[in-house]
Design a protein around this motif. Structure first.
Motif, PDB file in Angstrom:
ATOM      1  N   ILE A  93       9.836  10.698   1.905  1.00 23.68           N
ATOM      2  CA  ILE A  93       9.462   9.682   2.415  1.00 23.68           C
ATOM      3  C   ILE A  93       8.854  10.754   3.972  1.00 23.68           C
ATOM      4  CG2 ILE A  93       8.371   7.585   3.520  1.00 23.68           C
ATOM      5  CD1 ILE A  93       9.658   6.749   1.090  1.00 23.68           C
ATOM      6  N   PHE A  94       9.996  10.723   4.688  1.00 20.92           N
ATOM      7  CA  PHE A  94       9.541  11.108   6.227  1.00 20.92           C
ATOM      8  C   PHE A  94       9.606  12.295   6.149  1.00 20.92           C
ATOM      9  CE2 PHE A  94      11.620  11.671  10.054  1.00 20.92           C
ATOM     10  CZ  PHE A  94      11.233  10.996  10.981  1.00 20.92           C
ATOM     11  N   SER A  95      10.067  12.512   5.415  1.00 20.47           N
ATOM     12  CA  SER A  95       9.327  14.205   6.294  1.00 20.47           C
ATOM     13  C   SER A  95       7.861  14.452   6.068  1.00 20.47           C
ATOM     14  CB  SER A  95      10.290  15.485   5.016  1.00 20.47           C
ATOM     15  OG  SER A  95       9.747  15.701   4.060  1.00 20.47           O
ATOM     16  N   ALA A  96       7.754  15.855   6.718  1.00 21.83           N
ATOM     17  CA  ALA A  96       6.300  15.996   6.029  1.00 21.83           C
ATOM     18  C   ALA A  96       6.351  16.801   5.150  1.00 21.83           C
ATOM     19  CB  ALA A  96       5.652  16.691   7.245  1.00 21.83           C
ATOM     20  N   GLN A  97       6.101  17.159   4.632  1.00 15.25           N
ATOM     21  CA  GLN A  97       6.473  18.661   3.256  1.00 15.25           C
ATOM     22  C   GLN A  97       5.542  18.108   2.126  1.00 15.25           C
ATOM     23  OE1 GLN A  97      10.744  20.202   2.388  1.00 15.25           O
ATOM     24  NE2 GLN A  97      11.609  18.872   4.428  1.00 15.25           N
ATOM     25  N   VAL A  98       5.477  16.531   1.852  1.00 15.77           N
ATOM     26  CA  VAL A  98       4.590  16.797   0.134  1.00 15.77           C
ATOM     27  C   VAL A  98       3.868  16.412   1.355  1.00 15.77           C
ATOM     28  CG1 VAL A  98       5.086  15.109  -1.552  1.00 15.77           C
ATOM     29  CG2 VAL A  98       6.675  16.134  -0.913  1.00 15.77           C
ATOM     30  N   THR A  99       3.691  15.137   2.281  1.00 13.60           N
ATOM     31  CA  THR A  99       2.287  14.857   2.217  1.00 13.60           C
ATOM     32  C   THR A  99       1.751  15.347   3.576  1.00 13.60           C
ATOM     33  OG1 THR A  99       3.645  13.680   4.654  1.00 13.60           O
ATOM     34  CG2 THR A  99       3.529  11.971   2.892  1.00 13.60           C
ATOM     35  N   THR A 100       1.484  16.749   3.213  1.00 14.04           N
ATOM     36  CA  THR A 100       0.838  17.382   5.029  1.00 14.04           C
ATOM     37  C   THR A 100      -0.373  16.893   4.066  1.00 14.04           C
ATOM     38  OG1 THR A 100      -0.152  18.851   2.291  1.00 14.04           O
ATOM     39  CG2 THR A 100       1.748  19.353   3.149  1.00 14.04           C
ATOM     40  N   VAL A 101      -1.443  17.687   4.936  1.00 12.32           N
ATOM     41  CA  VAL A 101      -2.716  16.963   4.855  1.00 12.32           C
ATOM     42  C   VAL A 101      -3.706  17.250   3.556  1.00 12.32           C
ATOM     43  CG1 VAL A 101      -5.369  16.941   6.557  1.00 12.32           C
ATOM     44  CG2 VAL A 101      -2.944  17.028   7.236  1.00 12.32           C
ATOM     45  N   GLN A 163       2.188   3.199  14.449  1.00 15.45           N
ATOM     46  CA  GLN A 163       3.711   3.353  15.057  1.00 15.45           C
ATOM     47  C   GLN A 163       4.961   3.958  13.429  1.00 15.45           C
ATOM     48  OE1 GLN A 163       4.285   0.303  18.066  1.00 15.45           O
ATOM     49  NE2 GLN A 163       4.721   1.516  19.246  1.00 15.45           N
ATOM     50  N   PRO A 164       4.592   5.190  12.819  1.00 16.03           N
ATOM     51  CA  PRO A 164       5.459   4.992  11.779  1.00 16.03           C
ATOM     52  C   PRO A 164       6.771   4.490  12.128  1.00 16.03           C
ATOM     53  CG  PRO A 164       4.248   7.124  12.269  1.00 16.03           C
ATOM     54  CD  PRO A 164       3.510   5.785  14.100  1.00 16.03           C
ATOM     55  N   LEU A 165       7.314   4.285  10.604  1.00 16.77           N
ATOM     56  CA  LEU A 165       8.509   3.298  10.855  1.00 16.77           C
ATOM     57  C   LEU A 165       9.680   5.164  10.870  1.00 16.77           C
ATOM     58  CD1 LEU A 165       8.058   1.517   7.736  1.00 16.77           C
ATOM     59  CD2 LEU A 165       8.308   0.592  10.162  1.00 16.77           C
ATOM     60  N   THR A 166      10.901   4.800  11.172  1.00 16.58           N
ATOM     61  CA  THR A 166      11.942   5.594  11.958  1.00 16.58           C
ATOM     62  C   THR A 166      12.572   5.879  10.209  1.00 16.58           C
ATOM     63  OG1 THR A 166      14.157   3.927  12.273  1.00 16.58           O
ATOM     64  CG2 THR A 166      12.505   4.165  14.087  1.00 16.58           C
ATOM     65  N   ARG A 167      13.069   6.876  10.231  1.00 20.43           N
ATOM     66  CA  ARG A 167      14.143   7.693   8.950  1.00 20.43           C
ATOM     67  C   ARG A 167      15.050   6.625   8.774  1.00 20.43           C
ATOM     68  NH1 ARG A 167      17.814  10.328   6.182  1.00 20.43           N
ATOM     69  NH2 ARG A 167      16.696  11.725   5.560  1.00 20.43           N
ATOM     70  N   ASN A 168      16.007   6.071  10.232  1.00 24.20           N
ATOM     71  CA  ASN A 168      16.693   4.429   9.447  1.00 24.20           C
ATOM     72  C   ASN A 168      16.073   3.587   8.891  1.00 24.20           C
ATOM     73  OD1 ASN A 168      19.591   3.757   9.937  1.00 24.20           O
ATOM     74  ND2 ASN A 168      18.891   2.742  10.756  1.00 24.20           N
ATOM     75  N   GLU A 169      14.684   3.326   9.538  1.00 22.86           N
ATOM     76  CA  GLU A 169      14.075   1.756   8.816  1.00 22.86           C
ATOM     77  C   GLU A 169      13.364   2.555   7.226  1.00 22.86           C
ATOM     78  OE1 GLU A 169      11.857   0.261  13.242  1.00 22.86           O
ATOM     79  OE2 GLU A 169      10.808   1.905  12.253  1.00 22.86           O
ATOM     80  N   ILE A 170      13.096   3.382   7.380  1.00 22.09           N
ATOM     81  CA  ILE A 170      12.970   3.735   5.522  1.00 22.09           C
ATOM     82  C   ILE A 170      14.427   3.795   4.471  1.00 22.09           C
ATOM     83  CG2 ILE A 170      11.524   5.202   4.222  1.00 22.09           C
ATOM     84  CD1 ILE A 170       9.845   6.461   6.213  1.00 22.09           C
ATOM     85  N   ARG A 171      14.667   3.815   5.476  1.00 28.62           N
ATOM     86  CA  ARG A 171      16.278   4.553   4.277  1.00 28.62           C
ATOM     87  C   ARG A 171      16.657   2.951   4.426  1.00 28.62           C
ATOM     88  NH1 ARG A 171      21.021   3.369   3.233  1.00 28.62           N
ATOM     89  NH2 ARG A 171      22.347   4.876   1.749  1.00 28.62           N
ATOM     90  N   CYS A 172      16.486   1.644   5.259  1.00 30.38           N
ATOM     91  CA  CYS A 172      16.805   0.527   4.781  1.00 30.38           C
ATOM     92  C   CYS A 172      16.438  -0.268   3.694  1.00 30.38           C
ATOM     93  CB  CYS A 172      16.735   0.327   5.970  1.00 30.38           C
ATOM     94  SG  CYS A 172      17.425  -1.871   6.366  1.00 30.38           S
ATOM     95  N   MET A 173      14.476   0.595   4.161  1.00 27.45           N
ATOM     96  CA  MET A 173      14.089  -0.069   3.083  1.00 27.45           C
ATOM     97  C   MET A 173      14.553   0.453   1.102  1.00 27.45           C
ATOM     98  SD  MET A 173      10.228  -0.283   5.270  1.00 27.45           S
ATOM     99  CE  MET A 173       8.853  -1.048   4.373  1.00 27.45           C
ATOM    100  N   VAL A 174      14.679   1.169   1.694  1.00 25.18           N
ATOM    101  CA  VAL A 174      14.479   2.542  -0.087  1.00 25.18           C
ATOM    102  C   VAL A 174      15.641   1.824  -0.494  1.00 25.18           C
ATOM    103  CG1 VAL A 174      15.729   4.168  -1.043  1.00 25.18           C
ATOM    104  CG2 VAL A 174      13.468   3.666   0.792  1.00 25.18           C
ATOM    105  N   ALA A 175      17.060   1.793   0.520  1.00 33.05           N
ATOM    106  CA  ALA A 175      17.838   0.798  -0.467  1.00 33.05           C
ATOM    107  C   ALA A 175      18.291  -0.567  -0.843  1.00 33.05           C
ATOM    108  CB  ALA A 175      19.260   1.187   1.140  1.00 33.05           C
ATOM    109  N   ARG A 176      17.356  -1.403   0.107  1.00 31.58           N
ATOM    110  CA  ARG A 176      16.993  -2.639  -0.573  1.00 31.58           C
ATOM    111  C   ARG A 176      16.287  -3.026  -1.831  1.00 31.58           C
ATOM    112  NH1 ARG A 176      14.370  -5.010   5.769  1.00 31.58           N
ATOM    113  NH2 ARG A 176      16.968  -5.275   6.589  1.00 31.58           N
ATOM    114  N   ILE A 177      15.566  -1.837  -1.602  1.00 32.69           N
ATOM    115  CA  ILE A 177      15.232  -2.011  -3.443  1.00 32.69           C
ATOM    116  C   ILE A 177      15.269  -0.921  -4.400  1.00 32.69           C
ATOM    117  CG2 ILE A 177      12.846  -0.481  -4.476  1.00 32.69           C
ATOM    118  CD1 ILE A 177      11.485  -0.738  -1.977  1.00 32.69           C
ATOM    119  N   ALA A 178      16.715  -0.704  -3.823  1.00 32.40           N
ATOM    120  CA  ALA A 178      17.342   0.230  -4.580  1.00 32.40           C
ATOM    121  C   ALA A 178      19.081  -1.016  -4.993  1.00 32.40           C
ATOM    122  CB  ALA A 178      18.217   1.511  -4.821  1.00 32.40           C
ATOM    123  N   GLY A 179      18.552  -2.066  -4.312  1.00 29.81           N
ATOM    124  CA  GLY A 179      19.746  -2.950  -4.019  1.00 29.81           C
ATOM    125  C   GLY A 179      20.880  -2.553  -3.989  1.00 29.81           C
TER     126      GLY A 179
END
Length: 181
Positions: A93-101, A163-179
């Motif tokens: 999610i955070f890297s721009a490797q897949v989310t290219t224009v 204001q995109p989320l930080t990597r840490n904020e994204i990780r926190c959200m992923v962890a929540r969904i993952a339980g």
């Protein structure tokens, strides 16, 4: 009967030119002529390989979703456990490797086109299923589906948010969904 073209890569050039044309001009203005010009091939080559514009667009989007699946899988190649999967999802999610224009533009165009051409729904369903199956290696099916939907939505947010989320904020959200939090 038509003689095959001399260029053995012509069909692939046409498909890639179709994707480039869609990303550049949008699905609503794609024509055989624009694709042929972009591919650098005679206009007749398109009808030699494809029954019509719909068949060409369907094939191009199939190739695109396959390419995206390969990119997606690359993030999980070294993953051995659930925690590493959470990290891989975060990086995806955070890297721009897949989310290219280009990738994002093609995704938007596929969504729009699919709403008018229900035959493409299967392409989207297959793409989603491949993504979910990858995640099911570490998460039960319902969680894998939720994570897949989150990835889909968050890639859009990462690209568009003021204001995109930080990597840490994204990780926190992923962890929540993952339980895992």
């Amino acid at each position: 009967m038509a003689r095959p073209p001399n260029d053995p890569q012509r069909r692939e050039k046409i498909i890639q030119a179709t994707l480039t044309t869609i990303a550049t001009h949008g699905i609503s203005t794609v024509t055989h002529r624009k694709i042929a010009h972009c591919a650098g091939v005679p206009l007749g080559s398109l009808t030699y390989y494809f029954a019509g514009i719909d068949a060409l667009l369907e094939e191009a989007f199939s190739v695109f979703t396959e390419q995206m699946s390969v990119q997606y899988l690359a993030f999980f190649q070294q993953v051995q456990n659930r925690e590493q999967a959470i990290e891989a999802i975060t990086e995806l999610i955070f890297s721009a490797q897949v989310t290219t224009v280009r990738n994002m533009e093609l995704m938007y165009q596929l969504y729009a086109y699919m709403s008018k051409k229900p035959a493409l729904k299967g392409i989207m369903q297959n793409w989603m299923r491949r993504s979910q199956q990858t995640l099911e290696q570490w998460f039960e099916p319902v969680t894998a589906r939720a994570l897949d939907a989150f990835i889909e939505g968050m890639t859009l947010h990462v690209v568009i948010d003021r204001q995109p989320l930080t990597r840490n904020e994204i990780r926190c959200m992923v962890a929540r969904i993952a339980g895992s939090e």
